[in-house]
Design a protein around this motif. Structure first.
Motif, PDB file in Angstrom:
ATOM      1  N   SER A 162     -14.223  -2.480  -4.902  1.00 33.50           N
ATOM      2  CA  SER A 162     -13.225  -2.970  -5.858  1.00 33.50           C
ATOM      3  C   SER A 162     -12.310  -1.848  -6.327  1.00 33.50           C
ATOM      4  O   SER A 162     -11.104  -2.046  -6.498  1.00 33.50           O
ATOM      5  CB  SER A 162     -13.924  -3.597  -7.070  1.00 33.50           C
ATOM      6  OG  SER A 162     -14.664  -4.727  -6.685  1.00 33.50           O
ATOM      7  N   LEU A 163     -12.887  -0.670  -6.518  1.00 33.97           N
ATOM      8  CA  LEU A 163     -12.089   0.480  -6.932  1.00 33.97           C
ATOM      9  C   LEU A 163     -11.050   0.827  -5.871  1.00 33.97           C
ATOM     10  O   LEU A 163      -9.875   1.045  -6.172  1.00 33.97           O
ATOM     11  CB  LEU A 163     -13.012   1.680  -7.177  1.00 33.97           C
ATOM     12  CG  LEU A 163     -12.378   2.956  -7.721  1.00 33.97           C
ATOM     13  CD1 LEU A 163     -11.837   2.740  -9.119  1.00 33.97           C
ATOM     14  CD2 LEU A 163     -13.405   4.091  -7.722  1.00 33.97           C
ATOM     15  N   THR A 164     -11.491   0.864  -4.622  1.00 30.41           N
ATOM     16  CA  THR A 164     -10.589   1.143  -3.504  1.00 30.41           C
ATOM     17  C   THR A 164      -9.499   0.091  -3.409  1.00 30.41           C
ATOM     18  O   THR A 164      -8.313   0.398  -3.246  1.00 30.41           O
ATOM     19  CB  THR A 164     -11.382   1.193  -2.183  1.00 30.41           C
ATOM     20  OG1 THR A 164     -12.388   2.194  -2.271  1.00 30.41           O
ATOM     21  CG2 THR A 164     -10.474   1.489  -1.007  1.00 30.41           C
ATOM     22  N   PHE A 165      -9.917  -1.177  -3.503  1.00 30.36           N
ATOM     23  CA  PHE A 165      -8.980  -2.283  -3.416  1.00 30.36           C
ATOM     24  C   PHE A 165      -7.910  -2.189  -4.500  1.00 30.36           C
ATOM     25  O   PHE A 165      -6.718  -2.380  -4.242  1.00 30.36           O
ATOM     26  CB  PHE A 165      -9.764  -3.598  -3.542  1.00 30.36           C
ATOM     27  CG  PHE A 165      -8.915  -4.833  -3.482  1.00 30.36           C
ATOM     28  CD1 PHE A 165      -8.543  -5.374  -2.263  1.00 30.36           C
ATOM     29  CD2 PHE A 165      -8.508  -5.473  -4.639  1.00 30.36           C
ATOM     30  CE1 PHE A 165      -7.771  -6.521  -2.206  1.00 30.36           C
ATOM     31  CE2 PHE A 165      -7.739  -6.620  -4.594  1.00 30.36           C
ATOM     32  CZ  PHE A 165      -7.373  -7.147  -3.365  1.00 30.36           C
ATOM     33  N   ASN A 166      -8.347  -1.865  -5.708  1.00 31.81           N
ATOM     34  CA  ASN A 166      -7.404  -1.853  -6.822  1.00 31.81           C
ATOM     35  C   ASN A 166      -6.600  -0.567  -6.912  1.00 31.81           C
ATOM     36  O   ASN A 166      -5.495  -0.566  -7.467  1.00 31.81           O
ATOM     37  CB  ASN A 166      -8.152  -2.135  -8.116  1.00 31.81           C
ATOM     38  CG  ASN A 166      -8.594  -3.579  -8.200  1.00 31.81           C
ATOM     39  OD1 ASN A 166      -7.765  -4.474  -8.323  1.00 31.81           O
ATOM     40  ND2 ASN A 166      -9.893  -3.820  -8.081  1.00 31.81           N
ATOM     41  N   LEU A 167      -7.128   0.525  -6.366  1.00 27.70           N
ATOM     42  CA  LEU A 167      -6.302   1.720  -6.225  1.00 27.70           C
ATOM     43  C   LEU A 167      -5.133   1.423  -5.301  1.00 27.70           C
ATOM     44  O   LEU A 167      -3.974   1.769  -5.591  1.00 27.70           O
ATOM     45  CB  LEU A 167      -7.146   2.870  -5.670  1.00 27.70           C
ATOM     46  CG  LEU A 167      -6.425   4.209  -5.470  1.00 27.70           C
ATOM     47  CD1 LEU A 167      -5.924   4.747  -6.800  1.00 27.70           C
ATOM     48  CD2 LEU A 167      -7.364   5.222  -4.808  1.00 27.70           C
ATOM     49  N   ALA A 168      -5.437   0.745  -4.187  1.00 28.10           N
ATOM     50  CA  ALA A 168      -4.372   0.332  -3.271  1.00 28.10           C
ATOM     51  C   ALA A 168      -3.441  -0.675  -3.937  1.00 28.10           C
ATOM     52  O   ALA A 168      -2.236  -0.693  -3.679  1.00 28.10           O
ATOM     53  CB  ALA A 168      -4.982  -0.267  -2.007  1.00 28.10           C
ATOM     54  N   ARG A 169      -4.007  -1.495  -4.815  1.00 27.66           N
ATOM     55  CA  ARG A 169      -3.221  -2.514  -5.495  1.00 27.66           C
ATOM     56  C   ARG A 169      -2.251  -1.909  -6.496  1.00 27.66           C
ATOM     57  O   ARG A 169      -1.245  -2.537  -6.856  1.00 27.66           O
ATOM     58  CB  ARG A 169      -4.182  -3.471  -6.219  1.00 27.66           C
ATOM     59  CG  ARG A 169      -3.576  -4.770  -6.660  1.00 27.66           C
ATOM     60  CD  ARG A 169      -4.671  -5.645  -7.236  1.00 27.66           C
ATOM     61  NE  ARG A 169      -4.153  -6.933  -7.640  1.00 27.66           N
ATOM     62  CZ  ARG A 169      -4.907  -7.907  -8.132  1.00 27.66           C
ATOM     63  NH1 ARG A 169      -6.207  -7.705  -8.272  1.00 27.66           N
ATOM     64  NH2 ARG A 169      -4.373  -9.052  -8.480  1.00 27.66           N
ATOM     65  N   ILE A 170      -2.535  -0.701  -6.961  1.00 23.68           N
ATOM     66  CA  ILE A 170      -1.613   0.016  -7.838  1.00 23.68           C
ATOM     67  C   ILE A 170      -0.521   0.694  -7.027  1.00 23.68           C
ATOM     68  O   ILE A 170       0.674   0.563  -7.294  1.00 23.68           O
ATOM     69  CB  ILE A 170      -2.364   1.055  -8.692  1.00 23.68           C
ATOM     70  CG1 ILE A 170      -3.265   0.358  -9.710  1.00 23.68           C
ATOM     71  CG2 ILE A 170      -1.393   1.987  -9.405  1.00 23.68           C
ATOM     72  CD1 ILE A 170      -4.154   1.302 -10.487  1.00 23.68           C
ATOM     73  N   VAL A 171      -0.946   1.428  -6.015  1.00 24.74           N
ATOM     74  CA  VAL A 171      -0.004   2.214  -5.220  1.00 24.74           C
ATOM     75  C   VAL A 171       0.876   1.316  -4.366  1.00 24.74           C
ATOM     76  O   VAL A 171       2.096   1.507  -4.270  1.00 24.74           O
ATOM     77  CB  VAL A 171      -0.762   3.230  -4.339  1.00 24.74           C
ATOM     78  CG1 VAL A 171       0.203   3.998  -3.443  1.00 24.74           C
ATOM     79  CG2 VAL A 171      -1.570   4.188  -5.207  1.00 24.74           C
ATOM     80  N   GLY A 172       0.259   0.288  -3.731  1.00 22.68           N
ATOM     81  CA  GLY A 172       0.994  -0.561  -2.790  1.00 22.68           C
ATOM     82  C   GLY A 172       2.187  -1.278  -3.391  1.00 22.68           C
ATOM     83  O   GLY A 172       3.316  -1.144  -2.895  1.00 22.68           O
ATOM     84  N   PRO A 173       2.003  -2.064  -4.472  1.00 17.14           N
ATOM     85  CA  PRO A 173       3.155  -2.753  -5.058  1.00 17.14           C
ATOM     86  C   PRO A 173       4.235  -1.809  -5.571  1.00 17.14           C
ATOM     87  O   PRO A 173       5.432  -2.109  -5.454  1.00 17.14           O
ATOM     88  CB  PRO A 173       2.530  -3.549  -6.209  1.00 17.14           C
ATOM     89  CG  PRO A 173       1.118  -3.777  -5.788  1.00 17.14           C
ATOM     90  CD  PRO A 173       0.733  -2.523  -5.057  1.00 17.14           C
ATOM     91  N   ALA A 174       3.822  -0.668  -6.147  1.00 14.93           N
ATOM     92  CA  ALA A 174       4.819   0.287  -6.645  1.00 14.93           C
ATOM     93  C   ALA A 174       5.658   0.828  -5.492  1.00 14.93           C
ATOM     94  O   ALA A 174       6.896   0.895  -5.584  1.00 14.93           O
ATOM     95  CB  ALA A 174       4.121   1.431  -7.376  1.00 14.93           C
ATOM     96  N   LEU A 175       4.995   1.199  -4.394  1.00 13.81           N
ATOM     97  CA  LEU A 175       5.731   1.675  -3.215  1.00 13.81           C
ATOM     98  C   LEU A 175       6.601   0.573  -2.624  1.00 13.81           C
ATOM     99  O   LEU A 175       7.743   0.813  -2.221  1.00 13.81           O
ATOM    100  CB  LEU A 175       4.750   2.187  -2.162  1.00 13.81           C
ATOM    101  CG  LEU A 175       4.131   3.565  -2.391  1.00 13.81           C
ATOM    102  CD1 LEU A 175       3.099   3.864  -1.311  1.00 13.81           C
ATOM    103  CD2 LEU A 175       5.220   4.644  -2.402  1.00 13.81           C
ATOM    104  N   ALA A 176       6.030  -0.639  -2.565  1.00 10.52           N
ATOM    105  CA  ALA A 176       6.782  -1.749  -1.982  1.00 10.52           C
ATOM    106  C   ALA A 176       8.044  -2.042  -2.788  1.00 10.52           C
ATOM    107  O   ALA A 176       9.129  -2.230  -2.223  1.00 10.52           O
ATOM    108  CB  ALA A 176       5.903  -2.994  -1.915  1.00 10.52           C
ATOM    109  N   GLY A 177       7.910  -2.089  -4.124  1.00 13.61           N
ATOM    110  CA  GLY A 177       9.073  -2.350  -4.955  1.00 13.61           C
ATOM    111  C   GLY A 177      10.162  -1.318  -4.741  1.00 13.61           C
ATOM    112  O   GLY A 177      11.354  -1.649  -4.641  1.00 13.61           O
ATOM    113  N   LEU A 178       9.759  -0.043  -4.640  1.00 12.69           N
ATOM    114  CA  LEU A 178      10.731   1.036  -4.408  1.00 12.69           C
ATOM    115  C   LEU A 178      11.373   0.918  -3.030  1.00 12.69           C
ATOM    116  O   LEU A 178      12.606   1.002  -2.889  1.00 12.69           O
ATOM    117  CB  LEU A 178      10.031   2.389  -4.555  1.00 12.69           C
ATOM    118  CG  LEU A 178      10.878   3.630  -4.270  1.00 12.69           C
ATOM    119  CD1 LEU A 178      12.028   3.730  -5.266  1.00 12.69           C
ATOM    120  CD2 LEU A 178      10.005   4.897  -4.312  1.00 12.69           C
TER     121      LEU A 178
END
Length: 418
Positions: free
Chosen positions: A149-165
């Motif tokens: 879950s930690l791994t999943f949600n770390l990616a969930r923080i980084v991924g959307p931020a990168l995607a939006g940019l």
């Protein structure tokens, strides 16, 4: 050097490889989810129904394929199955990226690729979930589930931020191509694992059919309660890709960056919840799971009534924490209270409950958002989640008091906290 208790399962080499590959691959997956939702909104003129349809197509195959996939996981080498599913998912992302970059993207093509990805993911999920215990063993499983879950949600923080940019700078197409490349990390990790160190489940000579997995679940009340609650919460409450996209675009008139920010704030909460869960050493109880589901529903309703973008963003943090509280508890209960040769099929049933209701919930909530208000998916989903958790808790308490000697005896009493 001994690792801190909350990271103890990283001491296992195979799991360490897996976790590292997952950070990269899941970051790409979250980037694609944001990009896909935004592409569908662009192609459909902001339609909530269109976003609901693409979610239904992507998660609908779970209802049909998860049980057969669970049976495959109980029969065959899970590592080899996962290599195959990862390669196939990378190809789907590559094709979507090429189509989008070339300017040929349209809704039917996106729908078709979403359905293909959904079929592959339906096979991947129960195999992936039942593979964790083979990497770390029974004692480390609660910690490994929390770190997943930690791994999943770390990616969930980084991924959307990168995607939006990236969507703002270079549009959606390159984001899909980046996701295709990110899948290589987990494929390499799987290939680098030492097969001799995997703790594979013993192959049972008893009935290994899909029907036997269903009968097994029906005999255990605590499993039925967890699965019923997960189905209702996941079908109607876990609608954030739909609700946050519509809220950003249609209520707050925001951009892809705003959608990415809201998704990131939700992930910050789930990351914090995962860190707390990783510190727990005792197996989760059904009572803990039901409290988490009820709290999640109440907080989701509160988010739906927040009047400004930034208040919504702030409230998504406690919502994310409640989300991880009940989801990690569910995963621990499902894996630790199931016999090893049944785990694949039981996890297949779990994935049906977790994702199989999306074809029902997403189009319905998308339609409600269009005919009423973009806040409706959050408010209605939260109410249904809270009521479902309370109802299942009452049923479990009544049945346990009436028939205390059934369903694994001590296991059920421990699970219900009695």
């Amino acid at each position: 050097m001994q690792l801190p208790l909350m990271f103890s399962s990283l001491g296992v080499r195979n799991y360490r490889l897996w976790a590292g590959g997952q950070v990269v691959s899941l970051t790409g997956t979250w980037m694609q989810r944001i990009a896909q939702d935004w592409l569908v909104l662009q192609l459909s003129g902001g339609s909530g129904v269109a976003v609901g349809i693409v979610m239904a197509l992507q998660f609908g195959p779970t209802a049909i394929l998860s049980l057969p996939a669970g049976a495959l996981a109980d029969r065959f080498d899970k590592r080899k199955l996962l290599i195959g599913t990862q390669v196939a998912m990378a190809l789907c992302a590559l094709i979507l990226g090429v189509i989008d970059v070339s300017g040929a993207a349209n809704l039917p093509l996106v729908y078709a690729l979403s359905f293909a990805l959904g079929c592959i993911s339906a096979v991947d999920a129960p195999v992936r979930q039942s593979f964790t215990i083979e990497m770390v063993g029974v004692e480390q499983l609660p910690n490994a589930v929390a770190l997943n879950s930690l791994t999943f949600n770390l990616a969930r923080i980084v991924g959307p931020a990168l995607a939006g940019l990236l969507i703002t700078l270079i549009d959606t197409g390159p984001v899909f191509l980046i996701n295709a490349g990110s899948s290589i990390a987990v494929i390499i990790a799987l290939l680098a694992m030492r097969s001799s160190e995997l703790m594979r489940s013993a192959r049972s000579v008893r009935d290994r059919s899909i029907r036997s997995g269903i009968r097994y679940v029906r005999r255990h009340r605590h499993l039925v309660v967890v699965l019923a609650t997960v189905f209702m919460v996941a079908t109607f409450g876990l609608n954030f890709p739909l609700s946050l996209a519509l809220l950003t675009a249609n209520t707050f008139e925001g951009s892809a960056g705003g959608y990415g920010l809201l998704s990131t704030m939700l992930a910050v909460g789930t990351l914090g919840g995962a860190l707390i869960a990783a510190r727990r050493t005792r197996p989760a109880r059904v009572r803990q799971f039901l409290v988490g589901a009820f709290l999640f529903g109440i907080l989701e309703v509160v988010v739906g009534f927040m009047p400004t973008f930034w208040l919504v963003a702030a409230m998504l943090i406690p919502v994310g924490m409640a989300n991880i509280m009940f989801s990690t508890a569910a995963m621990n209960i499902m894996q630790l209270s199931v016999e090893s040769d049944m785990r694949g099929r039981v996890m297949g049933i779990y994935m049906i409950c977790f994702l199989g209701g999306t074809p029902i919930g997403s189009p319905l909530l998308g339609w409600l958002a269009e005919v009423t208000d973009p806040r409706a998916p959050l408010i209605i989903g939260g109410v249904i989640s809270a009521i479902s958790a309370a109802f299942c808790a009452i049923l479990l308490l009544r049945s346990t008091h009436q028939r205390p000697g059934l369903d694994h005896g001590k296991l059920v009493l421990t699970a219900t906290g009695e």
